[in-house]
Design a protein around this motif. Structure first.
Motif, PDB file in Angstrom:
ATOM      1  N   PRO A 144       0.805  -1.230   0.000  1.00 21.97           N
ATOM      2  CA  PRO A 144       0.000   0.000   0.000  1.00 21.97           C
ATOM      3  C   PRO A 144       0.838   1.280   0.000  1.00 21.97           C
ATOM      4  O   PRO A 144       0.310   2.361  -0.300  1.00 21.97           O
ATOM      5  CB  PRO A 144      -0.814  -0.100   1.300  1.00 21.97           C
ATOM      6  CG  PRO A 144      -0.822  -1.547   1.644  1.00 21.97           C
ATOM      7  CD  PRO A 144       0.505  -2.069   1.177  1.00 21.97           C
ATOM      8  N   LEU A 145       2.138   1.163   0.334  1.00 24.79           N
ATOM      9  CA  LEU A 145       3.005   2.345   0.372  1.00 24.79           C
ATOM     10  C   LEU A 145       3.603   2.686  -0.991  1.00 24.79           C
ATOM     11  O   LEU A 145       4.143   3.775  -1.166  1.00 24.79           O
ATOM     12  CB  LEU A 145       4.140   2.128   1.381  1.00 24.79           C
ATOM     13  CG  LEU A 145       3.734   1.805   2.822  1.00 24.79           C
ATOM     14  CD1 LEU A 145       4.969   1.609   3.694  1.00 24.79           C
ATOM     15  CD2 LEU A 145       2.830   2.886   3.390  1.00 24.79           C
ATOM     16  N   LEU A 146       3.521   1.762  -1.933  1.00 26.77           N
ATOM     17  CA  LEU A 146       4.095   2.018  -3.251  1.00 26.77           C
ATOM     18  C   LEU A 146       3.231   3.022  -4.014  1.00 26.77           C
ATOM     19  O   LEU A 146       2.003   3.020  -3.889  1.00 26.77           O
ATOM     20  CB  LEU A 146       4.207   0.717  -4.047  1.00 26.77           C
ATOM     21  CG  LEU A 146       5.090  -0.383  -3.444  1.00 26.77           C
ATOM     22  CD1 LEU A 146       5.147  -1.571  -4.389  1.00 26.77           C
ATOM     23  CD2 LEU A 146       6.488   0.134  -3.145  1.00 26.77           C
ATOM     24  N   PRO A 147       3.847   3.880  -4.799  1.00 27.00           N
ATOM     25  CA  PRO A 147       3.064   4.859  -5.572  1.00 27.00           C
ATOM     26  C   PRO A 147       2.050   4.162  -6.482  1.00 27.00           C
ATOM     27  O   PRO A 147       2.391   3.176  -7.154  1.00 27.00           O
ATOM     28  CB  PRO A 147       4.134   5.587  -6.393  1.00 27.00           C
ATOM     29  CG  PRO A 147       5.396   5.419  -5.604  1.00 27.00           C
ATOM     30  CD  PRO A 147       5.296   4.058  -4.982  1.00 27.00           C
ATOM     31  N   PRO A 148       0.813   4.641  -6.521  1.00 26.22           N
ATOM     32  CA  PRO A 148      -0.201   4.019  -7.381  1.00 26.22           C
ATOM     33  C   PRO A 148       0.181   4.004  -8.852  1.00 26.22           C
ATOM     34  O   PRO A 148      -0.322   3.171  -9.621  1.00 26.22           O
ATOM     35  CB  PRO A 148      -1.450   4.890  -7.148  1.00 26.22           C
ATOM     36  CG  PRO A 148      -1.219   5.557  -5.841  1.00 26.22           C
ATOM     37  CD  PRO A 148       0.268   5.752  -5.730  1.00 26.22           C
ATOM     38  N   SER A 149       1.057   4.909  -9.258  1.00 31.26           N
ATOM     39  CA  SER A 149       1.457   4.987 -10.660  1.00 31.26           C
ATOM     40  C   SER A 149       2.445   3.892 -11.068  1.00 31.26           C
ATOM     41  O   SER A 149       2.688   3.706 -12.262  1.00 31.26           O
ATOM     42  CB  SER A 149       2.082   6.355 -10.956  1.00 31.26           C
ATOM     43  OG  SER A 149       3.241   6.557 -10.145  1.00 31.26           O
ATOM     44  N   TRP A 150       3.010   3.173 -10.093  1.00 32.67           N
ATOM     45  CA  TRP A 150       3.986   2.149 -10.426  1.00 32.67           C
ATOM     46  C   TRP A 150       3.303   0.954 -11.073  1.00 32.67           C
ATOM     47  O   TRP A 150       2.395   0.349 -10.483  1.00 32.67           O
ATOM     48  CB  TRP A 150       4.726   1.689  -9.168  1.00 32.67           C
ATOM     49  CG  TRP A 150       5.790   2.641  -8.726  1.00 32.67           C
ATOM     50  CD1 TRP A 150       5.944   3.943  -9.087  1.00 32.67           C
ATOM     51  CD2 TRP A 150       6.844   2.362  -7.802  1.00 32.67           C
ATOM     52  NE1 TRP A 150       7.033   4.499  -8.467  1.00 32.67           N
ATOM     53  CE2 TRP A 150       7.596   3.553  -7.670  1.00 32.67           C
ATOM     54  CE3 TRP A 150       7.215   1.232  -7.083  1.00 32.67           C
ATOM     55  CZ2 TRP A 150       8.710   3.629  -6.847  1.00 32.67           C
ATOM     56  CZ3 TRP A 150       8.321   1.302  -6.254  1.00 32.67           C
ATOM     57  CH2 TRP A 150       9.064   2.484  -6.142  1.00 32.67           C
ATOM     58  N   ASP A 151       3.766   0.597 -12.265  1.00 31.31           N
ATOM     59  CA  ASP A 151       3.257  -0.597 -12.930  1.00 31.31           C
ATOM     60  C   ASP A 151       4.148  -1.785 -12.613  1.00 31.31           C
ATOM     61  O   ASP A 151       5.100  -1.674 -11.820  1.00 31.31           O
ATOM     62  CB  ASP A 151       3.145  -0.372 -14.444  1.00 31.31           C
ATOM     63  CG  ASP A 151       4.485  -0.017 -15.092  1.00 31.31           C
ATOM     64  OD1 ASP A 151       5.544  -0.108 -14.421  1.00 31.31           O
ATOM     65  OD2 ASP A 151       4.483   0.355 -16.282  1.00 31.31           O
ATOM     66  N   ALA A 152       3.851  -2.924 -13.221  1.00 30.42           N
ATOM     67  CA  ALA A 152       4.597  -4.143 -12.927  1.00 30.42           C
ATOM     68  C   ALA A 152       6.086  -3.983 -13.225  1.00 30.42           C
ATOM     69  O   ALA A 152       6.935  -4.425 -12.450  1.00 30.42           O
ATOM     70  CB  ALA A 152       4.025  -5.313 -13.716  1.00 30.42           C
ATOM     71  N   ALA A 153       6.411  -3.342 -14.344  1.00 29.98           N
ATOM     72  CA  ALA A 153       7.819  -3.177 -14.720  1.00 29.98           C
ATOM     73  C   ALA A 153       8.555  -2.288 -13.717  1.00 29.98           C
ATOM     74  O   ALA A 153       9.705  -2.560 -13.365  1.00 29.98           O
ATOM     75  CB  ALA A 153       7.923  -2.596 -16.123  1.00 29.98           C
TER      76      ALA A 153
END
Length: 200
Positions: A144-153
């Motif tokens: 939940p702390l990762l930026p929402p914009s981060w995709d799988a790559a």
């Protein structure tokens, strides 16, 4: 998945090469699933623990065949990410690390953070997880702390960078805290180096 099952205490590049070689020789994972454990161990020559790895592969592929009729995970494409991870973790010997790896780095291409021992060590030293947290607990706390914009790559790149940091600088013993780019964020590193080095 096979790469994850056989990769204990190995560089991922090495275990990937072994898994790729097995698939190239046999032509399908179903062919491997039909083999007895001793034959699988022979196919896995080059891994650190071939007998243990053979049992894990035999059990997991056998469980998939029992459920799906063949080694086929395409049904996971219709699942959301938590459901896909839960299904994978229901297989014998598959934990959160392997489940996340399958979801993140396969054709599913989902946002799922792979946590290896290097990553867990760094997170604990940063104070983001407890020092004895399980991989699943750490995953549930960090995702939940990762930026929402981060995709799988992007998430996979983050994992690779954290692994490189853990190998080169944030080592299990004698970490090179003064050289760490995350020193200003790390209470463990600051305690090891003292205030003067932390400011530099």
């Amino acid at each position: 998945m096979v790469q994850g099952l056989i990769g204990s205490r190995m560089q991922s590049e090495q275990s990937s090469a072994v898994a790729d070689g097995v698939l190239a020789r046999l032509g399908s994972w179903d062919a491997l699933a039909r083999m007895p454990v001793d034959r699988i161990a022979h196919e896995l020559k080059g891994v650190r623990f071939p007998n243990q790895s053979a049992k894990r592969v035999h059990n997991v592929l056998g469980a998939i065949v029992a459920r799906k009729g063949k080694v086929d995970l395409t049904h996971l494409e219709r699942c959301d990410t938590p459901t896909a991870i839960a299904w994978l973790e229901s297989l014998p010997g598959v934990g959160r690390k392997i489940a996340a790896q399958v979801v993140n780095t396969s054709t599913l291409d989902r946002a799922a953070l792979v946590l290896d021992t290097h990553h867990l060590r760094i997170l604990a030293r940063l104070g983001l997880i407890g020092p004895k947290d399980s991989t699943a607990k750490a995953y549930d706390g960090i995702m939940p702390l990762l930026p929402p914009s981060w995709d799988a790559a992007t998430i996979d790149e983050h994992h690779q960078l954290m692994k490189a940091l853990g190998r080169a600088i944030c080592r299990p013993a004698k970490p090179l805290c003064p050289e760490c780019p995350a020193l200003s964020l790390c209470p463990t590193g600051q305690a090891r180096t003292g205030p003067e080095e932390t400011r530099t």
